[in-house]
Design a protein around this motif. Structure first.
Motif, mmCIF file in Angstrom:
data_model
loop_
_atom_site.group_PDB
_atom_site.id
_atom_site.type_symbol
_atom_site.label_atom_id
_atom_site.label_comp_id
_atom_site.label_asym_id
_atom_site.label_seq_id
_atom_site.Cartn_x
_atom_site.Cartn_y
_atom_site.Cartn_z
ATOM 1 N N TRP A 331 0.842 -1.211 0.000
ATOM 2 C CA TRP A 331 0.000 0.000 0.000
ATOM 3 C C TRP A 331 0.874 1.257 0.000
ATOM 4 O O TRP A 331 0.634 2.194 -0.760
ATOM 5 C CB TRP A 331 -0.906 -0.031 1.230
ATOM 6 C CG TRP A 331 -1.755 1.199 1.387
ATOM 7 C CD1 TRP A 331 -2.861 1.530 0.686
ATOM 8 C CD2 TRP A 331 -1.525 2.262 2.318
ATOM 9 N NE1 TRP A 331 -3.373 2.733 1.096
ATOM 10 C CE2 TRP A 331 -2.560 3.214 2.115
ATOM 11 C CE3 TRP A 331 -0.567 2.513 3.293
ATOM 12 C CZ2 TRP A 331 -2.647 4.392 2.861
ATOM 13 C CZ3 TRP A 331 -0.661 3.684 4.040
ATOM 14 C CH2 TRP A 331 -1.690 4.601 3.815
ATOM 15 N N LEU A 332 1.927 1.242 0.824
ATOM 16 C CA LEU A 332 2.826 2.394 0.871
ATOM 17 C C LEU A 332 3.552 2.585 -0.457
ATOM 18 O O LEU A 332 3.740 3.713 -0.930
ATOM 19 C CB LEU A 332 3.854 2.213 1.995
ATOM 20 C CG LEU A 332 3.303 2.337 3.427
ATOM 21 C CD1 LEU A 332 4.367 1.917 4.434
ATOM 22 C CD2 LEU A 332 2.847 3.774 3.700
ATOM 23 N N ALA A 371 0.015 -9.494 -2.478
ATOM 24 C CA ALA A 371 -0.059 -8.466 -1.434
ATOM 25 C C ALA A 371 -0.497 -7.124 -2.028
ATOM 26 O O ALA A 371 -1.298 -6.387 -1.434
ATOM 27 C CB ALA A 371 1.295 -8.336 -0.744
ATOM 28 N N TRP A 372 0.027 -6.784 -3.212
ATOM 29 C CA TRP A 372 -0.350 -5.516 -3.867
ATOM 30 C C TRP A 372 -1.838 -5.508 -4.209
ATOM 31 O O TRP A 372 -2.537 -4.516 -3.968
ATOM 32 C CB TRP A 372 0.483 -5.346 -5.133
ATOM 33 C CG TRP A 372 0.074 -4.152 -5.956
ATOM 34 C CD1 TRP A 372 0.380 -2.847 -5.730
ATOM 35 C CD2 TRP A 372 -0.746 -4.171 -7.126
ATOM 36 N NE1 TRP A 372 -0.181 -2.026 -6.679
ATOM 37 C CE2 TRP A 372 -0.893 -2.830 -7.563
ATOM 38 C CE3 TRP A 372 -1.367 -5.182 -7.859
ATOM 39 C CZ2 TRP A 372 -1.634 -2.486 -8.690
ATOM 40 C CZ3 TRP A 372 -2.089 -4.823 -8.983
ATOM 41 C CH2 TRP A 372 -2.225 -3.499 -9.389
ATOM 42 N N SER A 379 -8.020 -0.770 0.092
ATOM 43 C CA SER A 379 -8.052 0.702 0.118
ATOM 44 C C SER A 379 -9.076 1.287 -0.843
ATOM 45 O O SER A 379 -9.269 2.512 -0.873
ATOM 46 C CB SER A 379 -6.656 1.247 -0.230
ATOM 47 O OG SER A 379 -6.310 0.887 -1.568
ATOM 48 N N GLY A 380 -9.707 0.441 -1.655
ATOM 49 C CA GLY A 380 -10.676 0.934 -2.622
ATOM 50 C C GLY A 380 -10.049 1.429 -3.904
ATOM 51 O O GLY A 380 -10.738 1.998 -4.758
ATOM 52 N N ARG A 381 -8.740 1.248 -4.073
ATOM 53 C CA ARG A 381 -8.029 1.740 -5.255
ATOM 54 C C ARG A 381 -8.112 0.765 -6.422
ATOM 55 O O ARG A 381 -7.779 1.117 -7.555
ATOM 56 C CB ARG A 381 -6.554 1.967 -4.883
ATOM 57 C CG ARG A 381 -5.706 2.593 -5.976
ATOM 58 C CD ARG A 381 -6.076 4.051 -6.193
ATOM 59 N NE ARG A 381 -5.258 4.670 -7.217
ATOM 60 C CZ ARG A 381 -5.521 4.636 -8.533
ATOM 61 N NH1 ARG A 381 -6.601 3.992 -8.980
ATOM 62 N NH2 ARG A 381 -4.723 5.242 -9.396
ATOM 63 N N ALA A 382 -8.597 -0.480 -6.187
ATOM 64 C CA ALA A 382 -8.579 -1.511 -7.229
ATOM 65 C C ALA A 382 -9.468 -1.151 -8.406
ATOM 66 O O ALA A 382 -9.157 -1.482 -9.564
ATOM 67 C CB ALA A 382 -9.023 -2.856 -6.645
#
Length: 449
Positions: A331-332, A371-372, A379-382
């Motif tokens: 995430w980072l 993991a990515w 995070s809702g970024r997918a």
């Protein structure tokens, strides 16, 4: 009684013989004792005439007043009226007398010097009393063999002629001709010494109500696994049950049973040892696989930029903690700016019961890629990310099927990990927005959540 009057009162198929007075002595001499006809009386000889026949089986007909007139004729007619003209049903004892005619007689014969005693065939209670007397004699030195008939068969289960040939001439052989005699013998000696159904029993000296049946062995008429003849099996049983031998045989059998038990115990221990070895090998293989996964996770963390101190810390974590660490690092790495991280903060997520196990089983997909993908989904970024394309998991294969929904209201989703036709990530989104990662797997092999 006039022959003409008798003929019309009995069956037409029955022959009638008239014995003239001058022929009476000769005729009665040829007949078994107590079965003759005399003094103007009539006698009915039913099938099964034998020297062991009871006179009542073949009745002598005369008037109770001593005259042979109408009363005798009525009794004769009644005798035939009680039976069917088409079939004459013989009683058990009559059947025994009929079928045993061919067996050597007389039953009371004893062995002469150098000659074996003939087989004694018993068909009456009087015969049975002779057998029980013989069995209980205190001065008896030789064994007695008792044979029986199988129900419905014409010969004993152990052929008397063959048995006589293989046994010592001094050994008496008796054949119980009826089931009634078998029952009465058991009543006389005790049920533990019963013999019937074609079987044979060897009675050694010393028979009593308290006798141990093992001392007077019962030999079954038929044993499927034994190909020897009945005579061979009976002869062997006779030798092994001799009073001077049976004790040694019993001791040998006890030692053999003890040895067999020890062998069985040893075999059981060996099997247990083999099981323990297999379980130890399985545990070692599992630990080896876990170590390989841990090394893979540490390598992924190292590639993610963890320093030496942090890697040492990660090495002490369990596999769940290491996976969480990888997701946080992913995430980072995917959202380097504070603005991006503020827009897509890491949402709440948990691992399903089989998620970590499915990650370890999946080959061909890098751990950091999994993991990515988890970081982007949580995070809702997918949504809108190239290569992920999250979409509803349908309740069935039908094109019109709706999204799969769990009993607690959680909805099923699926996204790609490595492009078309490759691995997939399945997960649930609960009613309160928590993501539950369920499993990873190939497109073809992945199952329902």
């Amino acid at each position: 009684m006039a022959v003409e009057r008798v003929r019309v009162r009995i069956w037409s198929t029955v022959p009638i013989y008239v014995i003239e007075p001058r022929e009476a002595r000769t005729a009665n001499g040829l007949l078994p004792e107590r079965l003759g006809a005399y003094n103007g009386a009539a006698r009915v000889w039913w099938p099964g005439v034998d020297e062991d026949s009871e006179p009542s089986w073949h009745p002598l007909i005369y008037d109770s007043t001593g005259f042979y007139g109408e009363g005798a004729l009525e009794r004769l007619a009644t005798e035939f009226a009680l039976r069917s003209a088409e079939r004459v049903d013989l009683g058990a004892r009559e059947q025994a007398a009929l079928r045993l005619r061919s067996v050597p007689r007389p039953a009371t014969a004893a062995a002469s010097d150098g000659e074996p005693a003939p087989v004694s065939v018993l068909a009456s209670r009087k015969d049975l009393r002779r057998l029980t007397t013989d069995l209980r004699r205190r001065d008896r030195e030789a064994p007695v063999v008792v044979l029986t008939f199988r129900e419905g068969e014409e010969e004993p289960g152990f052929p008397p002629t063959a048995i006589r040939q293989v046994l010592d001439p001094r050994i008496s052989i008796y054949v119980l001709g009826t089931q009634d005699l078998c029952r009465r013998l058991a009543q006389a000696l005790g049920q533990q010494l019963a013999v019937d159904g074609g079987d044979a029993r060897i009675f050694w000296p010393g028979v009593s109500q308290d006798s141990d049946p093992a001392e007077h062995p019962l030999i079954a008429a038929h044993i499927d696994a034994d190909r020897r003849s009945p005579a061979e099996r009976l002869a062997e049983a006779l030798e092994l049950s001799r009073p001077g031998v049976s004790g040694h045989v019993a001791a040998m059998q006890e030692r053999l049973q003890a040895a067999e038990q020890r062998a069985a115990d040893t075999l059981s221990q060996l099997r247990d040892s083999r099981t323990d070895c297999r379980e130890a090998i399985t545990r070692a293989e599992t630990l080896e696989a876990s170590l390989a996964v841990a090394e893979q996770q540490l390598a992924a963390l190292q590639l993610a930029g963890l320093d030496h101190a942090e890697l040492e810390l990660v090495a002490t974590m369990d596999r769940d903690a290491r996976m969480h660490r990888l997701i946080a690092r992913a995430w980072l790495g995917a959202l380097p700016s504070a603005v991006d991280r503020q827009e897509f903060p890491p949402g709440g997520y948990v691992f399903g019961a089989r998620f970590i196990e499915s990650v370890e089983e999946l080959t061909g997909t890098p751990l950091e890629r999994i993991a990515w993908a988890c970081a982007m989904v949580a995070s809702g970024r997918a949504k809108g990310m190239p290569g992920l394309e999250p979409h509803h998991l349908r309740a069935s294969g039908a094109g019109s099927a709706g999204q799969l929904i769990r009993a607690d209201g959680a909805k099923a989703w699926i996204c790609r990990l490595l492009g078309e036709g490759a691995s997939r990530l399945q997960y649930w989104v609960t009613a309160d927005g928590v993501t539950e990662f369920a499993t990873v797997g190939t497109h073809d092999a992945i199952g329902r959540l």
